[in-house]
Design a protein around this motif. Sequence first.
Motif, PDB file in Angstrom:
ATOM      1  N   GLN A 164     -33.751 -44.273 -46.180  1.00 54.96           N
ATOM      2  CA  GLN A 164     -33.658 -42.875 -46.569  1.00 54.96           C
ATOM      3  C   GLN A 164     -33.814 -42.045 -45.298  1.00 54.96           C
ATOM      4  O   GLN A 164     -34.686 -42.339 -44.482  1.00 54.96           O
ATOM      5  CB  GLN A 164     -34.773 -42.520 -47.559  1.00 54.96           C
ATOM      6  CG  GLN A 164     -34.914 -41.050 -47.861  1.00 54.96           C
ATOM      7  CD  GLN A 164     -33.745 -40.510 -48.670  1.00 54.96           C
ATOM      8  OE1 GLN A 164     -33.385 -41.069 -49.691  1.00 54.96           O
ATOM      9  NE2 GLN A 164     -33.143 -39.432 -48.200  1.00 54.96           N
ATOM     10  N   ARG A 210     -30.731 -41.912 -50.698  1.00 49.85           N
ATOM     11  CA  ARG A 210     -31.119 -43.183 -50.064  1.00 49.85           C
ATOM     12  C   ARG A 210     -29.906 -44.101 -50.068  1.00 49.85           C
ATOM     13  O   ARG A 210     -29.144 -44.141 -51.028  1.00 49.85           O
ATOM     14  CB  ARG A 210     -32.267 -43.825 -50.849  1.00 49.85           C
ATOM     15  CG  ARG A 210     -32.743 -45.160 -50.284  1.00 49.85           C
ATOM     16  CD  ARG A 210     -33.934 -45.694 -51.047  1.00 49.85           C
ATOM     17  NE  ARG A 210     -35.116 -44.868 -50.885  1.00 49.85           N
ATOM     18  CZ  ARG A 210     -35.984 -44.990 -49.866  1.00 49.85           C
ATOM     19  NH1 ARG A 210     -35.785 -45.896 -48.929  1.00 49.85           N
ATOM     20  NH2 ARG A 210     -37.043 -44.208 -49.790  1.00 49.85           N
ATOM     21  N   SER A 211     -29.712 -44.856 -48.991  1.00 56.65           N
ATOM     22  CA  SER A 211     -28.590 -45.794 -48.961  1.00 56.65           C
ATOM     23  C   SER A 211     -28.866 -46.930 -49.942  1.00 56.65           C
ATOM     24  O   SER A 211     -30.024 -47.309 -50.150  1.00 56.65           O
ATOM     25  CB  SER A 211     -28.347 -46.330 -47.547  1.00 56.65           C
ATOM     26  OG  SER A 211     -29.447 -47.073 -47.111  1.00 56.65           O
ATOM     27  N   CYS A 268     -33.698 -41.882 -40.174  1.00 59.56           N
ATOM     28  CA  CYS A 268     -33.704 -42.703 -41.386  1.00 59.56           C
ATOM     29  C   CYS A 268     -34.791 -43.766 -41.267  1.00 59.56           C
ATOM     30  O   CYS A 268     -34.918 -44.417 -40.238  1.00 59.56           O
ATOM     31  CB  CYS A 268     -32.338 -43.341 -41.590  1.00 59.56           C
ATOM     32  SG  CYS A 268     -31.028 -42.104 -41.777  1.00 59.56           S
TER      33      CYS A 268
END
Length: 79
Positions: free
Chosen positions: A5, A45-46, A16
């Motif tokens: 994130q 968030r990824s 991140c």
Amino acid sequence: EPGMQCYQKNPWWGTCRASCQVDSINPLEEKKYQTAWDCVPLGPRSPAASPSPPPVFKAPEGPVPAPEDKTNEEVVIHM
């Protein structure tokens, strides 16, 4: 990276990370940059990495060849 994130530290910096705690200080930053984090999320968030499927092994078709004679083979182990 998967599951990361991005967070705002202050109006001029963000990065991140896996997580962020408001008012925390990163001891890995240079002393002059060790200030409290705002931890404002920047975007979503990824997604987490999906687990890899287990490998599929297929038995060879036809007759299995006889193993080679390796009685005179030298084995070297480096440590």
